[in-house]
Design a protein around this motif. Structure first.
Motif: not given
Ligand code: GLV
Ligand code: MN
Ligand code: MN
Length: 400
Positions: A186-188, A346-349, A372-374, A119-122, A85-87, A280-282
């Motif tokens: 949402e992933q959360g 909290g996820a990047g987009h 998510s990511h699973t 390639d959003e995930e890198g 589902f992610d993406g 690292l995210r904030a």
């Molecule tokens: C993308 O899924 C990210 O937030 O790392």
């Protein structure tokens, strides 16, 4: 009207590319991601779109209208052993939303372009948000030379997909775009906890990605006394725990070391080199979080007599989304009967790139369960169809 049956069938068809059961491994800039793009291209071309791919392997499908367009979409790649589902759901719902407008013979004043970002995930090359960063002219210089674990560069991967190899050529003028919309799971757990199917994103966290190489000294694991070692992995371990401690101690912050490798990698050799990633995210004072972690790295390596080099992969600032588009999405979600709450992502987009380039940008979140990511990540067809209908309503308001 949205066709939930078609949405579900297409979701299953897409999930089979690079996927088994509920697990999907469809890495960016791979042949599988290309097959996914080709599948989506077919659906959109059948609805009358003009379809093209750019130099960064992004797919654009344009439906006619005059002047600045509305861009809508998400990404088709996944992390290794990710979910379906992610993406993917964002692309599927964009396809479904435009199909609903075409089927209803809605006359577009502005063009609508569906996009599937590459390639959003890198996951393979370390450069996340790759396709959208290229399209908005924000790629770091020389990024095409970055290599995967097998030594294949981004430029070579692009050439293998039929592009000429320079992703910077994908740059387009943000002024061509009147608005960017993205639907994403949402992933959360917040929507699930609130018992609501849809949310609206207010801001997206700042993200710092780096690869850190610690150089110590490889030596005999039996003959080297503990006081005579320069153990790269022991230093890295201390840094991993410092990341956890610092992120826990700062507001709205998270820190992760998700990849680590040791050289030479034998049980009877003191690790001479250790390479690991930082994520690292904030939502607030992201710069302060990055500064504290990098200071900890410097302090730990100097106390242990090893060396560190830090290779910055990406730094995306905290990204507020557009208040006017938020209002459009509020009306669109209300019109499908949902009082959608405002949420920080909290996820990047990919939405961060248009937003940071001055394009009015908004995001709809669809309730998801299982993280998510699973392979456990899940969104129901019912919720996805509501999201797609809200997206169609927003597109209609913006493009007619
Ligand atoms: C993308 O899924 C990210 O937030 O790392
Ligand atoms: Mn993801
Ligand atoms: Mn995503």
């Amino acid at each position: 009207m949205i066709d939930p049956g078609r949405l579900e069938r297409r979701s299953s068809e897409l999930a089979r590319i690079g996927g088994t059961d509920t697990s999907v491994s469809r890495l960016g800039l791979s042949a599988d991601e290309q097959r996914a793009r080709d599948l989506v291209r077919g659906w959109l071309a059948a609805k009358g779109a003009q379809v093209r791919r750019d130099a960064a392997a992004n797919l654009f499908a344009r439906f006619h209208g005059e002047g600045q367009g509305i861009l809508v979409g998400s990404h088709l790649d996944s992390v290794p052993e990710g979910g379906r589902f992610d993406g993917a759901l964002g692309v599927l719902c964009a396809v479904e939303a435009i199909a609903a407008l075409v089927d209803a013979k809605i006359k577009l004043r502005r063009p609508i372009e569906v996009v599937a970002w590459a390639d959003e995930e890198g996951a393979r090359f370390g450069v996340g948000l790759f396709g959208s960063t290229a399209a908005f002219g924000r790629l770091a210089r020389g990024v095409g030379d970055r290599t995967d674990r097998d030594g294949i560069s981004i430029a070579e991967a692009l050439r293998a997909l039929g592009e000429q190899g320079d992703p910077a050529v994908a740059r387009r003028d943000p002024k061509e775009i009147a608005a960017y919309l993205e639907l994403h799971i949402e992933q959360g757990p917040r929507l699930e906890t609130a018992g609501l199917p849809l949310g609206i994103v207010s801001d997206i966290v700042g993200i710092y990605h780096a690869r850190v190489a610690i150089r110590g000294r490889a030596d005999h694991a039996g003959a080297t006394v503990m006081t005579a070692r320069a153990d790269a992995l022991a230093a890295a371990s201390e840094i991993v725990l410092a990341v956890e401690r610092i992120a826990r101690g700062r507001p709205d912050s998270v820190g992760t070391v998700g990849e680590i490798a040791v050289r030479p990698g034998a049980k009877n050799v003191v690790p001479g080199e250790c390479v690991f990633t930082l994520d690292l995210r904030a939502a607030r004072d992201h710069d302060g979080l990055v500064r504290d972690v990098l200071e900890a790295v410097t302090g730990i390596v100097s106390a242990r007599g090893v060396e560190a080099s830090v290779d910055d992969l990406a730094r995306v600032p905290v990204t507020p989304l557009d208040p006017k588009i938020r209002d459009v999405l509020k009306r669109a979600t209300t019109s499908v009967g949902v009082e959608a709450p405002l949420l920080v992502s909290g996820a990047g987009h990919d939405a961060q790139n248009p937003a940071l380039s001055g394009v009015p940008t908004g995001m709809i979140f669809v309730r998801s369960t299982g993280g998510s990511h699973t392979p456990r990540e899940f969104a129901s067809t019912e919720d996805a169809a509501l999201g797609a209908q809200a997206l169609a309503n927003a597109l209609k308001e913006l493009a007619t």
